[in-house]
Design an enzyme around this catalytic site. Sequence first.
Site, PDB file in Angstrom:
ATOM      1  N   ASP A  74       9.854  -3.455  10.595  1.00 51.77           N
ATOM      2  CA  ASP A  74       9.651  -2.012  10.689  1.00 51.77           C
ATOM      3  C   ASP A  74       8.566  -1.644  11.707  1.00 51.77           C
ATOM      4  O   ASP A  74       7.845  -2.504  12.204  1.00 51.77           O
ATOM      5  CB  ASP A  74       9.309  -1.421   9.309  1.00 51.77           C
ATOM      6  CG  ASP A  74       8.282  -2.254   8.543  1.00 51.77           C
ATOM      7  OD1 ASP A  74       7.517  -3.001   9.192  1.00 51.77           O
ATOM      8  OD2 ASP A  74       8.237  -2.164   7.315  1.00 51.77           O
ATOM      9  N   HIS A 144       8.544  -1.619  -2.523  1.00 49.99           N
ATOM     10  CA  HIS A 144       9.282  -1.538  -1.259  1.00 49.99           C
ATOM     11  C   HIS A 144       9.276  -2.888  -0.526  1.00 49.99           C
ATOM     12  O   HIS A 144       8.358  -3.693  -0.658  1.00 49.99           O
ATOM     13  CB  HIS A 144       8.792  -0.386  -0.368  1.00 49.99           C
ATOM     14  CG  HIS A 144       7.504  -0.585   0.343  1.00 49.99           C
ATOM     15  ND1 HIS A 144       6.787   0.463   0.869  1.00 49.99           N
ATOM     16  CD2 HIS A 144       6.785  -1.695   0.646  1.00 49.99           C
ATOM     17  CE1 HIS A 144       5.707   0.003   1.458  1.00 49.99           C
ATOM     18  NE2 HIS A 144       5.681  -1.309   1.336  1.00 49.99           N
ATOM     19  N   GLU A 149      11.781   2.432   0.546  1.00 52.35           N
ATOM     20  CA  GLU A 149      11.000   2.968  -0.563  1.00 52.35           C
ATOM     21  C   GLU A 149      11.865   3.147  -1.816  1.00 52.35           C
ATOM     22  O   GLU A 149      13.097   3.096  -1.734  1.00 52.35           O
ATOM     23  CB  GLU A 149      10.422   4.336  -0.148  1.00 52.35           C
ATOM     24  CG  GLU A 149       9.577   4.300   1.129  1.00 52.35           C
ATOM     25  CD  GLU A 149       8.192   3.681   0.911  1.00 52.35           C
ATOM     26  OE1 GLU A 149       8.050   2.786   0.062  1.00 52.35           O
ATOM     27  OE2 GLU A 149       7.247   4.098   1.608  1.00 52.35           O
TER      28      GLU A 149
HETATM   29  P1  PGA Z   1       0.355  -5.334   2.194  1.00 50.35           P
HETATM   30  O1  PGA Z   1       1.684  -4.504   2.315  1.00 50.35           O
HETATM   31  O2  PGA Z   1       0.706  -6.725   2.626  1.00 50.35           O
HETATM   32  O3  PGA Z   1      -0.587  -4.664   3.123  1.00 50.35           O
HETATM   33  O4  PGA Z   1      -0.050  -5.281   0.742  1.00 50.35           O
HETATM   34  C1  PGA Z   1       2.851  -5.064   1.834  1.00 50.35           C
HETATM   35  C2  PGA Z   1       3.986  -4.113   2.078  1.00 50.35           C
HETATM   36  O5  PGA Z   1       3.730  -2.899   2.032  1.00 50.35           O
HETATM   37  O6  PGA Z   1       5.098  -4.574   2.291  1.00 50.35           O
END
Ligand code: PGA
Length: 254
Positions: A74, A144, A149
Amino acid sequence: MRINYNGMTIFVKDNYESMSKKAAALVAAQVTLKADSVLGLATGSTPEGMYQALVQMYLQDEVDFSEAISFNLDEYYPIDASNPQSYHYYMEEKFFKHVNFKEGNNHLPDGKALDVEEACKAYDEAIYEHGIDLQVLGIGNNGHIGFNEPDVHFESSTHLVKLDVGTIEANARFFETIEEVPTRAVSMGIKNIMHAKKIILIASGEAKADIIEAMIFGDITPKVPASILQLHNDVTMILDQAAAGKILAKLMAA
Ligand code: PGA
């Protein structure tokens, strides 16, 4: 510790560092066994240690990315690749510039596309043409994967996403103020992720313990996008003790 549950392999490691090294070892093994592997890559704070470990392995001549190809999950939208908050910038700084991918072999969604729909279509086509061998995933506190989401459409391909309020709050730690956090992103869809031959999901810290439990033991539901991974036939989860805090006893009893 290694546990097999419901077709998934789950490694529970002592801490963030050993989780990161395990993930790096699996990525390196993939590229060693198949030099022209197509890697699906993730950003966020969780994979930073994995990228550091891969860079170390590269510097010690233990892994070679010269034939490998990558597609990231993404990118924020709209955002310029030169913006330090962009995932283009993150990947370049934390991984790509330190190792030996060939120029042009690293792909991320275009955060500046004028025609987003067309750009998403082109990204999908490139992914399907190559086929992802190994997809690395983190998981959001809300379940997610990528920026898919809660209430996701499981059949979605690459698309423009409106970020969840919880995701914007979680990501605010990377920005000066919450108002600066982009509210949209371009993300691979669940369909792209499920199409990958192998998936590695990494998670660290107590804040992820509830969602890891829901993902493994809960219903398969769009409310927990990562729960769809129960249906993938080659998922390896690498968790630290804290992220595995709610599942260890259940896994032992299973
Ligand atoms: P993070 O995010 O590794 O910063 O906890 C994970 C995600 O949102 O996929």
